[in-house]
Design a protein around this motif. Structure first.
Motif, PDB file in Angstrom:
ATOM      1  N   LEU A 199       0.679  -1.776   0.017  1.00  0.00           N
ATOM      2  CA  LEU A 199      -0.417  -0.148   0.401  1.00  0.00           C
ATOM      3  C   LEU A 199       1.296   1.273   0.116  1.00  0.00           C
ATOM      4  N   ASP A 218      -3.708   5.339  -1.375  1.00  0.00           N
ATOM      5  CA  ASP A 218      -4.873   4.296  -1.164  1.00  0.00           C
ATOM      6  C   ASP A 218      -5.793   4.415   0.383  1.00  0.00           C
ATOM      7  N   ASP A 227      -8.804  -0.203  -0.608  1.00  0.00           N
ATOM      8  CA  ASP A 227      -7.300  -0.988  -0.682  1.00  0.00           C
ATOM      9  C   ASP A 227      -7.221  -2.004   0.213  1.00  0.00           C
TER      10      ASP A 227
END
Length: 458
Positions: free
Chosen positions: A360, A364, A368
């Motif tokens: 990540l 994000d 996500d």
């Protein structure tokens, strides 16, 4: 299974339904409150500082004091449960924990609060190994698995909900309720324990292994101190080096005492049972990975992904809900795959979810993060047979000590994981890079734990 795993105390202590349901309720509530106190106080620290005039050092001891005595006394707590009676020690631990929670909630100074937290940890160190022994003694594999599942699910829920509960109570009521909440729960669990938990003890134990108890407390307390304060004081500082040296020397003395003692607290022959040793090793590797990452995840979510403190706390709720939801299905999966494959699958899912979080990046969001969190939750539920396998691999006379060893592995590996990931983060060019590297390192450790489980658990 080796001869060591013979279970002579058998059906005499086996609880019947509906008392069985009450026993599982005791396990769930006791596991919840002792685990909750690892995390629930963190959100209240700024309020504590303002209202009690606490220094930063005092605030740190409010958090770490509980962990220090909890981890340091667990082996001793397990042996006391075996010698003096598992229900008796469980009730004593709950009483100490509840009284200390009341003292913490009524504290008017930082010093009193720190002292209460230290005593809370002492109570928890009696509760956890005695509770795991109660789960093991007099129960067949299915009943033991159910008890361990309830404990693990309650622990996962407590870890995830701790910051949320602490934040809500501090914001809408008063910081004292972070601790006072334990009082009615503690009284309830004591009453249920008296009604639902049968008494049992190691009839062959004539006395407590005082040298073993003393050296185990020194080893675990010094080791916990070094791991907890190493990053702050410096890993090469005289205090931390001295604590590490004391840990090593005391560990050597402990092994010698237990090997040659007439009635050792931890019979080293326990480690000849493959499932016991393999389960403990897998638990250590799991703890090194998962706990180390969780400690830094809140910083990552807020500092890198831009989550609010509330959203950061709520990010772990789906994980806890999935652990609770999937856990009832685990016995069916275990019967089809076996304990080793089930645990290995769970650890691989946990490692995969952790690795996914490592990729990540800023920008994000929740969508996500959620898939990785869900995978970790499902995988964590599938590791449930790990505890059952460890407890089932030893004779019932040593159930308290076995629970203590497993609990120490869980707690100490978490502290060591925090230290390892902390070194990686501090040594990296940026927090984001260090966190990602730490996640991947932790995931690799969990994968090794999966391999160990596959080979040693049946």
């Amino acid at each position: 299974m080796s001869d060591l795993a013979a279970r002579p105390e058998g059906a005499a202590a086996r609880p019947r339904s509906p008392r069985r349901g009450l026993l599982l309720l005791v396990v769930g509530l006791a596991g919840f409150v002792t685990t909750l106190d690892n995390t629930v106080v963190t959100v209240a620290l700024p309020t504590l500082q303002a209202e009690l005039g606490a220094s930063l050092a005092a605030l740190e001891w409010v958090v770490t004091g509980y962990v220090l005595t909890f981890a340091g006394l667990m082996l001793a707590g397990g042996r006391l449960a075996d010698v003096y009676g598992r229900r008796r020690v469980l009730v004593a631990g709950l009483a100490v924990f509840t009284a200390a929670s009341l003292a913490a909630g009524l504290a008017t100074s930082a010093g009193v609060l720190v002292a209460a937290r230290l005593v809370q940890g002492c109570g928890a160190a009696l509760i956890l190994p005695a509770m795991l022994a109660v789960v093991s003694v007099g129960n067949d594999d299915r009943q033991r698995s159910a008890g361990v599942a309830v404990w693990m699910a309650s622990g996962a829920g407590a870890l995830a909900l701790g910051p949320v509960v602490g934040g809500y109570l501090t914001q809408h009521f008063h910081w004292s309720w972070v601790f006072l909440l334990n009082v009615p729960l503690g009284v309830l669990v004591i009453a249920l324990t008296v009604v639902a938990v049968p008494e049992s003890r190691d009839e062959s134990a004539a006395r407590v292994d005082v040298p073993g108890v003393a050296t185990s407390v020194v080893v675990l307390s010094a080791g916990t101190f070094a791991l907890t304060f190493g990053a702050e004081l410096g890993w090469t500082s005289p205090v931390i080096v001295a604590a590490a040296a004391v840990t090593v020397v005391a560990a050597a003395v402990f092994v010698a005492v237990e090997r040659f003692g007439a009635d050792p607290m931890v019979d080293l022959a326990l480690f000849r049972a493959r499932a016991f040793t393999g389960g403990v090793i897998a638990q250590v590797l799991w703890g090194l990975g998962v706990n180390g990452v969780f400690f830094f995840t809140a910083l990552f979510l807020q500092g890198v992904l831009g989550f609010s403190p509330t959203m950061s706390g709520l990010a772990f709720v789906p994980l806890a809900l999935l652990v609770v939801a999937v856990t009832p299905l685990v016995p069916y999966i275990e019967r089809r795959l076996g304990a080793g494959r089930t645990v290995a699958l769970g650890l691989l899912l946990v490692a995969g979810g952790m690795a996914a979080v490592g990729f990540l990046r800023p920008g994000d969001g929740w969508a996500d993060l959620l898939p990785a969190v869900c995978v970790i939750g499902v995988g964590s539920a599938l590791t449930m047979p790990l505890g059952s396998a460890v407890l089932g691999a030893v004779p019932e006379s040593r159930a308290g000590v076995a629970g203590g060893v497993f609990s120490v592995a869980r707690e100490m590996s978490g502290l060591f994981g925090i230290a390892v990931v902390g070194v990686i983060v501090s040594g990296s060019a940026s927090f984001t890079t260090g966190y990602a590297t730490g996640l991947l390192t932790a995931a690799a450790l969990v994968v090794v734990g999966a391999a160990v489980s596959l080979v040693t658990l049946r």
